[in-house]
Write a protein that holds these residues in place. Structure first.
Motif, short mmCIF file in Angstrom:
data_model
loop_
_atom_site.label_atom_id
_atom_site.label_comp_id
_atom_site.label_asym_id
_atom_site.label_seq_id
_atom_site.Cartn_x
_atom_site.Cartn_y
_atom_site.Cartn_z
N SER A 43 6.22 2.85 6.14
CA SER A 43 7.30 2.26 5.35
C SER A 43 7.82 3.33 4.41
O SER A 43 7.03 4.04 3.78
CB SER A 43 6.79 1.07 4.53
OG SER A 43 7.80 0.62 3.66
N SER A 45 10.04 2.40 2.08
CA SER A 45 10.55 1.60 0.97
C SER A 45 9.89 2.07 -0.33
O SER A 45 8.77 2.60 -0.32
CB SER A 45 10.23 0.12 1.22
OG SER A 45 10.64 -0.66 0.15
N THR A 46 10.57 1.83 -1.42
CA THR A 46 10.00 2.21 -2.71
C THR A 46 9.62 0.99 -3.54
O THR A 46 9.10 1.14 -4.65
CB THR A 46 10.98 3.08 -3.52
OG1 THR A 46 12.20 2.37 -3.68
CG2 THR A 46 11.22 4.41 -2.82
N VAL A 47 9.88 -0.21 -3.02
CA VAL A 47 9.55 -1.45 -3.73
C VAL A 47 8.80 -2.38 -2.79
O VAL A 47 8.96 -2.34 -1.58
CB VAL A 47 10.80 -2.16 -4.29
CG1 VAL A 47 11.47 -1.33 -5.35
CG2 VAL A 47 11.77 -2.50 -3.19
N ARG A 48 8.00 -3.23 -3.39
CA ARG A 48 7.22 -4.20 -2.63
C ARG A 48 8.06 -5.46 -2.43
O ARG A 48 8.49 -6.08 -3.39
CB ARG A 48 5.93 -4.53 -3.39
CG ARG A 48 5.01 -5.46 -2.65
CD ARG A 48 3.70 -5.60 -3.38
NE ARG A 48 2.82 -6.53 -2.73
CZ ARG A 48 1.52 -6.62 -2.97
NH1 ARG A 48 0.97 -5.82 -3.87
NH2 ARG A 48 0.79 -7.50 -2.34
N GLU A 52 6.92 -5.51 3.16
CA GLU A 52 5.67 -4.89 2.69
C GLU A 52 4.53 -5.92 2.63
O GLU A 52 3.38 -5.58 2.92
CB GLU A 52 5.89 -4.23 1.32
CG GLU A 52 6.81 -3.03 1.38
CD GLU A 52 8.28 -3.39 1.63
OE1 GLU A 52 8.98 -2.59 2.29
OE2 GLU A 52 8.72 -4.48 1.21
N CYS A 73 3.35 5.88 3.26
CA CYS A 73 4.34 5.25 2.39
C CYS A 73 4.58 6.13 1.18
O CYS A 73 3.82 7.05 0.91
CB CYS A 73 3.90 3.85 1.97
SG CYS A 73 2.48 3.82 0.88
N ARG A 76 5.39 5.81 -4.82
CA ARG A 76 5.87 4.71 -5.66
C ARG A 76 5.47 3.35 -5.07
O ARG A 76 5.03 2.47 -5.80
CB ARG A 76 7.39 4.82 -5.79
CG ARG A 76 7.97 3.83 -6.74
CD ARG A 76 9.43 4.14 -6.99
NE ARG A 76 10.05 3.02 -7.69
CZ ARG A 76 11.33 2.88 -7.84
NH1 ARG A 76 12.16 3.78 -7.36
NH2 ARG A 76 11.81 1.85 -8.49
N LEU A 77 5.62 3.19 -3.75
CA LEU A 77 5.19 1.95 -3.12
C LEU A 77 3.68 1.81 -3.18
O LEU A 77 3.16 0.73 -3.47
CB LEU A 77 5.67 1.87 -1.67
CG LEU A 77 5.23 0.62 -0.89
CD1 LEU A 77 5.76 -0.66 -1.54
CD2 LEU A 77 5.65 0.71 0.56
N ARG A 78 2.96 2.90 -2.95
CA ARG A 78 1.49 2.85 -3.00
C ARG A 78 1.00 2.33 -4.34
O ARG A 78 0.05 1.57 -4.41
CB ARG A 78 0.91 4.23 -2.70
CG ARG A 78 -0.60 4.32 -2.85
CD ARG A 78 -1.31 3.37 -1.91
NE ARG A 78 -2.73 3.34 -2.11
CZ ARG A 78 -3.40 2.36 -2.72
NH1 ARG A 78 -2.74 1.32 -3.22
NH2 ARG A 78 -4.70 2.40 -2.84
N GLN A 80 2.28 0.14 -6.09
CA GLN A 80 2.53 -1.30 -6.16
C GLN A 80 1.63 -2.09 -5.21
O GLN A 80 1.82 -3.29 -5.04
CB GLN A 80 4.00 -1.59 -5.82
CG GLN A 80 4.97 -0.95 -6.78
CD GLN A 80 6.40 -1.08 -6.30
OE1 GLN A 80 6.81 -2.13 -5.82
NE2 GLN A 80 7.17 -0.01 -6.43
#
Length: 153
Positions: A43, A45-48, A52, A73, A76-78, A80
């Motif tokens: 992923s 993505s930077t947001v959950r 996700e 990932c 930043r996502l990690r 979260q």
């Protein structure tokens, strides 16, 4: 009572001769018993969000006896994902633009050593990067899950 006709013989075969049989293929379970399948979820993505959450459901629920789980990932996502299972191997990776060649090379190298068996990318933007890299790295199975309706695809 109607007679049953024998099957047509392959060219060059004589009547009454048995066709050579191919050996039965080795059962697929033999491969699975040697080692677990390595599955990388990707992923960028930077947001959950919903995709996700779905990815986390898979990472939590897959059988650890059959699968070795990896996640690539963004850092930043990690951050979260405090509820990510501790046995999932994480590759922190920012890969959101075509000019991020260094990140693309890191992912390609990760896919090769040790070899990943399945790459599962989540959302179109992630598939745009992960699928070509996985194919170049000769990953046998590439799965793309868009998580939304894409009537144009």
């Amino acid at each position: 009572m109607p007679q049953i006709q024998p099957a047509r013989l392959a060219s060059g075969a004589q009547q009454g001769q048995d066709r050579p049989r191919r050996p039965d293929p080795e059962p697929r379970t033999a491969v699975l018993e040697e080692r677990r399948l390595r599955v990388l979820h990707f992923s960028n993505s930077t947001v959950r969000g919903g995709a996700e959450e779905h990815m986390l459901t898979l990472l939590r629920g897959l059988d650890r006896a059959r699968f070795e789980l990896h996640l690539a990932c963004s850092p930043r996502l990690r951050s979260q994902l405090p509820d990510l299972p501790s046995d999932v191997r994480v590759l922190p990776l920012d890969l959101r633009a075509p000019w991020q060649v260094g990140a693309a090379l890191r992912l390609a190298q990760y896919l090769r050593q040790p070899p990943i068996d399945i790459v599962h990318s989540h959302l179109f933007c992630a598939s745009r990067f992960a699928s070509p890299l996985a194919r170049m790295a000769q990953v046998p199975v590439v799965i793309e899950t868009p998580h939304l309706r894409e009537s144009w695809r």
